[in-house]
Design a protein around this motif. Structure first.
Motif, PDB file in Angstrom:
ATOM      1  N   PRO A  11       0.806  -1.235   0.000  1.00 13.39           N
ATOM      2  CA  PRO A  11       0.000   0.000   0.000  1.00 13.39           C
ATOM      3  C   PRO A  11       0.833   1.277   0.000  1.00 13.39           C
ATOM      4  N   ASN A  12       1.952   1.253   0.727  1.00 13.26           N
ATOM      5  CA  ASN A  12       2.794   2.448   0.824  1.00 13.26           C
ATOM      6  C   ASN A  12       3.949   2.462  -0.171  1.00 13.26           C
ATOM      7  N   LYS A  13       3.998   1.437  -1.015  1.00 11.15           N
ATOM      8  CA  LYS A  13       4.981   1.353  -2.093  1.00 11.15           C
ATOM      9  C   LYS A  13       6.410   1.568  -1.594  1.00 11.15           C
ATOM     10  N   LEU A  42       6.412 -10.753   1.749  1.00  6.92           N
ATOM     11  CA  LEU A  42       5.271 -10.084   1.133  1.00  6.92           C
ATOM     12  C   LEU A  42       4.005 -10.896   1.377  1.00  6.92           C
ATOM     13  N   PRO A  43       2.822 -10.293   1.169  1.00  6.76           N
ATOM     14  CA  PRO A  43       1.590 -11.079   1.317  1.00  6.76           C
ATOM     15  C   PRO A  43       1.573 -12.254   0.343  1.00  6.76           C
ATOM     16  N   ASP A 268       5.552  -2.005 -12.882  1.00  4.49           N
ATOM     17  CA  ASP A 268       5.811  -1.571 -11.518  1.00  4.49           C
ATOM     18  C   ASP A 268       5.522  -2.702 -10.536  1.00  4.49           C
ATOM     19  N   LEU A 269       6.496  -2.999  -9.667  1.00  6.62           N
ATOM     20  CA  LEU A 269       6.380  -4.104  -8.722  1.00  6.62           C
ATOM     21  C   LEU A 269       5.126  -3.983  -7.861  1.00  6.62           C
ATOM     22  N   LEU A 273       1.947  -6.585  -7.595  1.00  6.10           N
ATOM     23  CA  LEU A 273       1.625  -7.290  -6.358  1.00  6.10           C
ATOM     24  C   LEU A 273       0.248  -6.904  -5.822  1.00  6.10           C
ATOM     25  N   GLN A 274      -0.203  -5.698  -6.098  1.00  2.98           N
ATOM     26  CA  GLN A 274      -1.568  -5.356  -5.696  1.00  2.98           C
ATOM     27  C   GLN A 274      -2.565  -6.240  -6.432  1.00  2.98           C
TER      28      GLN A 274
END
Length: 541
Positions: A11-13, A42-43, A268-269, A273-274
């Motif tokens: 969320p906060n990149k 990571l999740p 973008d990573l 992942l989102q």
């Protein structure tokens, strides 16, 4: 328990060195802390739409393999077993899944059967859907495949959607190629997702109307390359899924591979992942932790953020996989089934004809859609036969719930030069589907599956290979690795017989799926998904 690593804060990149404290299955704290550990935390990954049955494994066996790839949860549509065993099949999947740590989130199958133009083993009407949706173990109304029913205001279809809204559970979609005003009506009915987009323009239009698009990359249907360029702009409204993934492919990779492919394209990573880890949790209200304090301790440790090789997988703070070893334990399970027919004869597959032209199903690599093409027939002794030289092979669908005459059609692009292949994994009713070079081989393959009460097989003369699927005729009683090995052997045999398809059995399994246009075959006959009606095999005039 404390775990240190480079924490990936989606969320906060940001990525920072830190330490996670886990207590009673939950994350008690996450703090920044200097250390020398280079691995990343990571999740866990989530498959946002999958039919577990297509892995040919029961949920407990699927879990053993999936956790190796960092998968901690799934959105699972038990549509396949429901078409065989009804609501009891859904409850079977739920109960088996509860015995392992992986977080399966099952839906209420909305289309059992998918259409009235085929024979299923069960029916789930709107009252059955209501019953299922009352259960806390049912998290959504699974894919509304009967999009014509939505568009033409079918009362039963609309009641099912109404019950999902009543219980405040999301409704999944299934509308390949639907565009414009019909699409807007479909979405307006309350349908929120689609995993069936096969072009960039189609997916973009669906996103523009507020629908969430799930990028599918399964064993047969592969839409990643067509849709992935939408991710950078629309990452907040996209997810990844497999839909249908055969056991040999599951052994190799899962959602982790889609992340690696997206990163390899320079994306973008945090956006990737989102899509892979975060969006499904919010859309489906999943009970899955997102690497935040007080969340369930569902997370993974990976070696790098390029290929996402999984070092460890944790679910509710339990280490379930580590360095290629699964700690998910085997649990015993029974093998319910619904297979009620006797052996067939070669004469059952013969067609007397004088037609010069026939309608032929054109199978397409990597797609569930097919084309209708018109081809010159090959007639021998007054009967239609396979035209091996031109790759126009006889195909049949055999009702496995009652003794009826097989439905016959012809199909192009399977490429077999000898023998036949058959499967009782045949979406969505799971009758027997077979394609072969001779009537004798076709009959032999069908009878192998009748003997085994379900499976996949390859037959040529006296050569017979079969993977038995005694759980509802669609899932194996063996462990995941043994099932995967046996499936690989039969898949290789189909290719040795001449098939050039990447996944011939997976492709075959969708040739009876009437709700995906254009031309398909049910146990009742040849069916056009465009006109949504039966059509003749023979073309006269």
């Amino acid at each position: 328990m404390q775990i240190q690593g480079q924490i990936v804060d989606i969320p906060n990149k940001r990525i920072y060195a830190g330490e996670i404290t886990v207590e009673n299955g939950k994350i008690k704290s996450i703090i920044e802390k200097e250390h020398d550990i280079k691995s990343y935390i990571l999740p866990g990954f989530i498959d946002a739409h999958i039919h577990i049955e297509s892995s040919m494994l029961v949920p407990s066996e699927f879990a053993k393999i999936a956790v190796l790839h960092g998968t901690v949860a799934t959105i699972s549509d038990p549509h396949e077993i429901a078409n065989v065993l009804g609501k009891e099949g859904v409850y079977y999947m739920i109960e088996n899944s509860k015995q392992v740590p992986l977080k399966f989130h099952f839906g209420a199958p909305s289309c059992v059967p998918a259409t009235s133009f085929e024979t299923a083993g069960a029916i789930i009407d709107s009252e059955g859907i209501k019953e299922l949706l009352t259960s806390p173990d049912i998290h959504y109304l699974a894919e509304m495949m009967n999009y014509p029913g939505v568009l033409f205001d079918d009362a039963e279809v609309l009641k099912k959607i109404k019950w999902a809204k009543h219980f405040k559970k999301p409704v999944d979609g299934h509308a390949p190629g639907l565009r414009g005003e019909p699409l807007q009506k479909y979405i307006g009915a309350g349908i929120t997702t689609d995993h069936e987009c096969f072009t960039y323009e189609e997916a973009k239009e669906k996103l523009s109307f507020g629908m969430k698009v799930i990028i599918r990359e399964g064993s047969a249907a592969k839409n990643f390359e067509a849709l992935i360029d939408l991710l950078p702009e629309h990452y907040e409204n996209m997810m990844f899924c497999s839909d249908d993934k055969h056991p040999d492919d599951l052994i190799v990779s899962h959602i982790n591979a889609l992340c690696a492919r997206a990163i390899a394209k320079g994306m973008d990573l945090f956006k990737v992942l989102q899509v892979a880890c975060i969006n499904p949790v919010y859309h489906y209200n999943m009970n899955v932790g997102l690497l935040q304090e007080n969340d369930a301790a569902d997370f993974i440790v990976v070696e790098n953020l390029i290929d996402f090789r999984v070092i460890q997988t944790y679910i509710e703070g339990e280490l379930v996989a580590e360095n290629g070893k699964s700690y998910v334990k085997h649990v015993p399970f029974n093998t319910p089934n619904n297979f009620n027919i006797t052996a067939k004869s070669v004469a059952d597959f013969e067609i007397v004809s004088t037609a010069n032209k026939i309608r032929v199903i054109e199978a397409l690599e990597g797609q569930l859609i097919t084309n209708e093409i018109h081809c010159t027939s090959l007639i021998q002794d007054g009967k239609l036969i396979s035209d091996i030289e031109n790759d126009i092979l006889k195909m049949a669908v055999v009702n496995r719930y009652e003794n009826t005459k097989p439905a016959i059609a012809f199909i192009k692009n399977f490429g077999l030069k000898k023998g036949a292949i058959a499967s009782s994994v045949a979406h969505d009713c799971h009758n027997i589907v077979v394609v072969g070079t001779t009537d004798e081989a076709i009959c032999s393959a069908v009878n192998v599956l009748i003997e085994n009460k379900g499976g996949v097989c390859a037959v040529n003369g006296d050569e017979r290979s079969v993977l038995s699927l005694p759980v509802a005729g669609i899932m194996s009683a063996k462990d995941g690795w043994e099932t995967g090995r046996l499936y690989q052997e039969i898949d290789a045999q189909a290719k040795e017989y001449g098939s050039q398809l990447h996944a011939p059995f997976m492709t075959l399994s969708f040739m009876a799926l009437l709700v995906i246009p254009d031309l398909k075959l049910s146990d009742k006959g040849l069916f056009s998904g465009t006109s949504f009606s039966f059509v003749d095999l023979e073309i006269n005039g």
